[in-house]
Motif scaffolding. Structure first.
Motif, PDB file in Angstrom:
ATOM      1  N   ASN A 177      -6.426   0.165  -0.848  1.00 42.53           N
ATOM      2  CA  ASN A 177      -6.057   1.191  -1.825  1.00 42.53           C
ATOM      3  C   ASN A 177      -4.598   1.562  -1.604  1.00 42.53           C
ATOM      4  O   ASN A 177      -4.031   1.263  -0.547  1.00 42.53           O
ATOM      5  N   LYS A 214       0.815  -1.225   0.000  1.00 43.25           N
ATOM      6  CA  LYS A 214       0.000   0.000   0.000  1.00 43.25           C
ATOM      7  C   LYS A 214       0.845   1.270   0.000  1.00 43.25           C
ATOM      8  O   LYS A 214       0.311   2.358  -0.102  1.00 43.25           O
ATOM      9  N   SER A 249     -10.650   5.139  -0.911  1.00 40.14           N
ATOM     10  CA  SER A 249     -10.790   3.721  -0.556  1.00 40.14           C
ATOM     11  C   SER A 249     -11.535   2.974  -1.666  1.00 40.14           C
ATOM     12  O   SER A 249     -12.341   3.557  -2.370  1.00 40.14           O
ATOM     13  N   SER A 305      -7.808  -0.545   4.400  1.00 44.77           N
ATOM     14  CA  SER A 305      -8.512  -0.424   3.126  1.00 44.77           C
ATOM     15  C   SER A 305      -7.518  -0.768   1.995  1.00 44.77           C
ATOM     16  O   SER A 305      -6.335  -0.440   2.083  1.00 44.77           O
ATOM     17  N   ARG A 337       2.160   2.405   2.671  1.00 43.75           N
ATOM     18  CA  ARG A 337       1.546   3.050   3.835  1.00 43.75           C
ATOM     19  C   ARG A 337       2.611   3.408   4.852  1.00 43.75           C
ATOM     20  O   ARG A 337       3.498   2.598   5.141  1.00 43.75           O
TER      21      ARG A 337
HETATM   22 MG    MG Z   1      -7.660   3.571   4.590  1.00 44.18          MG
END
Ligand code: MG
Ligand code: TXA
Length: 352
Positions: free
Chosen positions: A162, A73, A168, A160, A75
């Motif tokens: 994405n 991700k 999302s 999520s 992230r």
């Molecule tokens: Mg999220």
């Protein structure tokens, strides 16, 4: 070494074949879900539908698998993940001291779009909680998700599905667009029902604090356990880093019209057209006729907006507009969660 963002020393995740499996959301094939569960148990990544948005799942007890979620991700490593369970027994494996109030909320809202922040047990991989002493847990209301947890026989950590910062995903196509080639499998159960993420409630504070508004409203929570707080302190902000990061943004600039008459919105969009392509997402049909103008008109309700905003932002973004103008909806009830997402997506907010 684990790097949350790709650098010269830590490149993008290596290419992985992503298999998409279509499932009947009412009667999903147990055989297909067993294949997905084998991937989870083997340390792989499987995206799956929930009632809110699609999640990117990994075994929550497997440190290496959880780190791959962050990599896929892109992230930031300081933003913790939600752990998905399918029973009270599984909840007891991940969280300590489930209070009386937490049990009342679980009885009222699980399975459903409510995430509870509780005290973490050591079985949960460290990076799930981004180093915090707490763990966020929920039981999703979706047959495919529940069966996947059942067959995997382990709690599933899932943000999520994405790319970090993007809207999302509410369909399997959105997941494939963002994460195709980075994850092993996508379980396609069709569009999600609610469309925005769960309410996140911190049960380790007194009164409990809503860290992220969602489909379960402050009023519904208060009706079960009494007052909850909506004001996040600096300290809580530190403990819920997700609320700090910019979110839900398409590539185009999003301008949110917090309040304005149809005439105001119309002339605002017409003015923006002088600078290039303009997209509009709202509930007021506008009389603009230009090949440089695209509009998606939704019903003026929290339910309709929640279900469609992420898909609509993605669809409009595909047309490469310079700006996406979004019309607000009322803040009452579930509208508060929708407006939270729209404000986070926006780079500019205006009032007439
Ligand atoms: Mg999220
Ligand atoms: O509906 C949902 O919640 C979806 C589906 C897939 O379940 N999941 C989701 O996950 O939205 P994600 O990672 O996009 O958002 C998780 C939110 C973030 O704001 C994060 O900071 C917060 O939950 N969170 C997770 N663990 C936490 C913790 N221990 N303490 C405080 N906040 C936490």
């Amino acid at each position: 070494m684990f790097c949350p963002l790709p650098t010269a020393h830590c490149p993008l995740p290596t290419a992985t074949m992503t298999v998409t499996v279509r499932l009947d959301p009412e009667r999903p094939s147990v055989e297909a879900i067993k294949r997905a569960a084998a991937i989870i148990r083997g340390g792989g990544l499987v995206a799956f539908p929930t009632e809110t948005v699609y999640g990117l799942g990994a075994d929550a007890t497997d440190e290496k698998a959880v780190r791959r979620v962050f990599e896929a991700k892109e992230r930031p490593a300081d933003n913790p993940l939600i752990v998905h369970v399918n029973s009270s027994e599984m909840l007891a494996r991940v969280a300590e001291r489930v209070s009386e109030r937490a049990v009342q909320l679980i009885d009222s809202f699980w399975p459903g779009p409510l995430t509870l922040v509780l005290v973490r047990k050591p079985e949960v991989a460290q990076s799930v909680s981004a180093g915090l002493a707490t763990v966020a847990v929920r039981m999703p209301q979706n047959r495919i998700a529940l069966e996947l947890i059942e067959q995997s026989d382990t709690p599933i950590a899932a943000p999520s599905a994405n790319l970090s910062g993007r809207p999302s995903p509410t369909t399997a196509e959105h997941v494939a667009h963002d994460l195709g080639g980075r994850i092993e499998m996508i379980l396609d159960g069709g569009p999600t029902i609610v469309g925005i993420e769960s309410t996140v409630l911190d049960m380790t504070s007194d009164p409990p604090v809503i860290l992220r508004p969602g489909w379960i409203t402050e009023q519904s929570l208060a009706a079960v356990i009494g007052p909850v707080s909506c004001s996040i302190t600096e300290k809580q902000l530190e403990r819920s880093p997700g609320t700090r990061h910019r979110h839900y943004s398409p590539r185009a600039r999003v301008v949110l019209i917090e309040s304005g008459s149809p005439d105001f919105i119309q002339s605002f969009c017409a003015g923006q057209l002088k600078g290039g392509r303009v997209a509009f997402l709202g509930h007021t049909p506008l009389g603009i006729d230009s090949t440089d103008f695209e509009a998606i008109i939704l019903e003026n309700s929290a339910r309709a907006y929640a279900r469609s905003i992420y898909a609509a932002l993605r669809e409009l973004d595909e047309k490469s507009p310079r700006v996406i103008v979004v019309e607000a909806i009322g803040e009452r009830g579930e509208g508060a969660a929708v407006m939270d997402r729209l404000r986070r997506a926006a780079v500019q907010r205006i009032r007439e």
